[in-house]
Design an enzyme around this catalytic site. Structure first.
Site, PDB file in Angstrom:
ATOM      1  N   GLY A   1      13.600 -10.508  60.618  1.00 25.45           N
ATOM      2  CA  GLY A   1      13.549 -11.812  61.265  1.00 25.45           C
ATOM      3  C   GLY A   1      14.129 -12.953  60.461  1.00 25.45           C
TER       4      GLY A   1
ATOM      5  N   THR B   1       9.306 -11.016  59.946  1.00 25.50           N
ATOM      6  CA  THR B   1       9.880 -12.268  59.455  1.00 25.50           C
ATOM      7  C   THR B   1       9.122 -12.690  58.206  1.00 25.50           C
ATOM      8  OG1 THR B   1      10.391 -12.850  61.750  1.00 25.50           O
ATOM      9  CG2 THR B   1      10.638 -14.583  60.116  1.00 25.50           C
TER      10      THR B   1
ATOM     11  N   SER C   1      17.576 -16.753  65.032  1.00 29.45           N
ATOM     12  CA  SER C   1      17.950 -17.978  65.742  1.00 29.45           C
ATOM     13  C   SER C   1      19.422 -18.310  65.561  1.00 29.45           C
ATOM     14  CB  SER C   1      17.079 -19.142  65.272  1.00 29.45           C
ATOM     15  OG  SER C   1      17.161 -19.305  63.866  1.00 29.45           O
TER      16      SER C   1
ATOM     17  N   LYS D   1       8.638  -7.219  64.569  1.00 30.97           N
ATOM     18  CA  LYS D   1       9.621  -8.203  64.139  1.00 30.97           C
ATOM     19  C   LYS D   1       9.106  -8.755  62.823  1.00 30.97           C
ATOM     20  CE  LYS D   1      11.796 -12.627  65.100  1.00 30.97           C
ATOM     21  NZ  LYS D   1      11.689 -13.920  65.810  1.00 30.97           N
TER      22      LYS D   1
ATOM     23  N   TYR E   1       4.959  -9.597  66.287  1.00 29.57           N
ATOM     24  CA  TYR E   1       5.774 -10.669  65.713  1.00 29.57           C
ATOM     25  C   TYR E   1       5.022 -11.197  64.501  1.00 29.57           C
ATOM     26  CZ  TYR E   1       8.358 -15.168  65.565  1.00 29.57           C
ATOM     27  OH  TYR E   1       9.102 -16.262  65.193  1.00 29.57           O
TER      28      TYR E   1
END
Length: 289
Positions: free
Chosen positions: A185, A163, A204, A161, A133
């Site tokens: 992400g 981001t 999200s 992931k 992440y």
């Protein structure tokens, strides 16, 4: 393991306790209504870093019990306490989670050898795959192509992931490691990330915008960039409104508009005020799909 994964919101009651029924409703909404491909559990969106280890286990268990094998499940187990991270990794593996994820260790200025040891330590005693992440804006940890390559030498580390807005690095990663999973992400950058051949996205706002996100991926795969741009523009209108009104509080209020008991955020995050709630309702009326 590909497609659109919701970075799952957690539901808390007014006293800050985990709201099990609300969490189950959030899971069901994502699976039954948004029809996402998977759930990313106990990430930043789940307010993970304000939970105890036992509370994290409770969330992991509830989500697995509710979702079963209907969608793929990724458990974010990263923690500054390596013993906690290892314990959570073993726990979710026993529960049957399809993959682990772990945020890069943050706060202290860890060097890369320490970061690499962190991931290898989490994985040494479990039979599961890991998605790194990488979220430099919040962790302060920037890794280059060579460093990702060193992490990927561990066969259990099957992807990332990603981001970050560094699309040069994203393209280099995709080119250098075509066999690794790359999940975008940043929800607002799903379209440009998709053009580089990502395997999916974790976000999200997919808690309330999963259908459009799936539509963007589908349109890009089919070569219909006009449709993809249209859906990304609609998504970014929604994302802008959510960010302007307060990210986590607004997502929860939007789920309530849909009849889901999304509860409240945990302190020190504040409860939404009347104006914020009304703004969320207006967003729901005008911008939700």
């Amino acid at each position: 393991m590909k497609g659109i994964f919701t970075a799952l919101i957690n539901s808390f009651d007014e006293k800050g306790n985990i709201n099990e029924q609300g969490l189950r409703e959030i899971v069901r909404y994502n699976i039954d209504v948004s029809q996402v491909d998977g759930l990313y559990v106990n990430g930043s969106t789940g307010e993970n870093f304000m939970l105890s280890a036992e509370e994290k286990k409770k969330v992991f268990k509830i989500v697995k019990d509710e979702a079963g094998d209907e969608v793929d499940l990724i458990a974010q187990v990263g923690a500054l306490n390596i013993f906690e991270a290892k314990d959570l990794a073993a726990y979710v593996t026993d529960l049957g989670y399809d993959a682990l994820s772990a945020v890069t260790p943050f706060y202290y200025k860890f060097d890369f050898e320490e970061i690499k040891d962190y991931y290898n330590s989490i994985l040494e005693d479990v039979d599961n795959q890991m998605l790194i992440y990488s979220i430099p804006a919040l962790t302060g940890v920037n890794m280059d192509l060579k460093q990702f390559g060193e992490l990927f030498e561990n066969e259990k580390i099957t992807g990332v992931k990603f981001t970050a807005p560094d699309f040069f690095l994203l393209e280099r990663l995709r080119h250098a490691y075509p066999e690794k999973l790359i999940f975008s992400g940043f929800d607002e950058m799903l379209l440009p990330a998709s053009v580089y051949g990502i395997d999916g996205a974790i976000g999200s706002t997919f808690n309330v915008n999963g259908k459009r996100a799936k539509g963007i991926l589908k349109a890009v795969h089919e070569g219909d960039l006009g449709e993809a741009r249209k859906l990304q523009k609609e998504s970014n209108d929604l994302i802008t409104a959510i960010l302007d009104n307060g990210l986590y509080q607004t997502i929860k209020e939007l789920l309530k508009v849909k009849g889901v008991d999304a509860g409240y955020c945990r302190k020190p995050m504040k409860k939404p005020g009347d104006e914020q709630i009304e703004s969320a309702k207006e967003i729901g009326r005008t911008l939700l799909d």
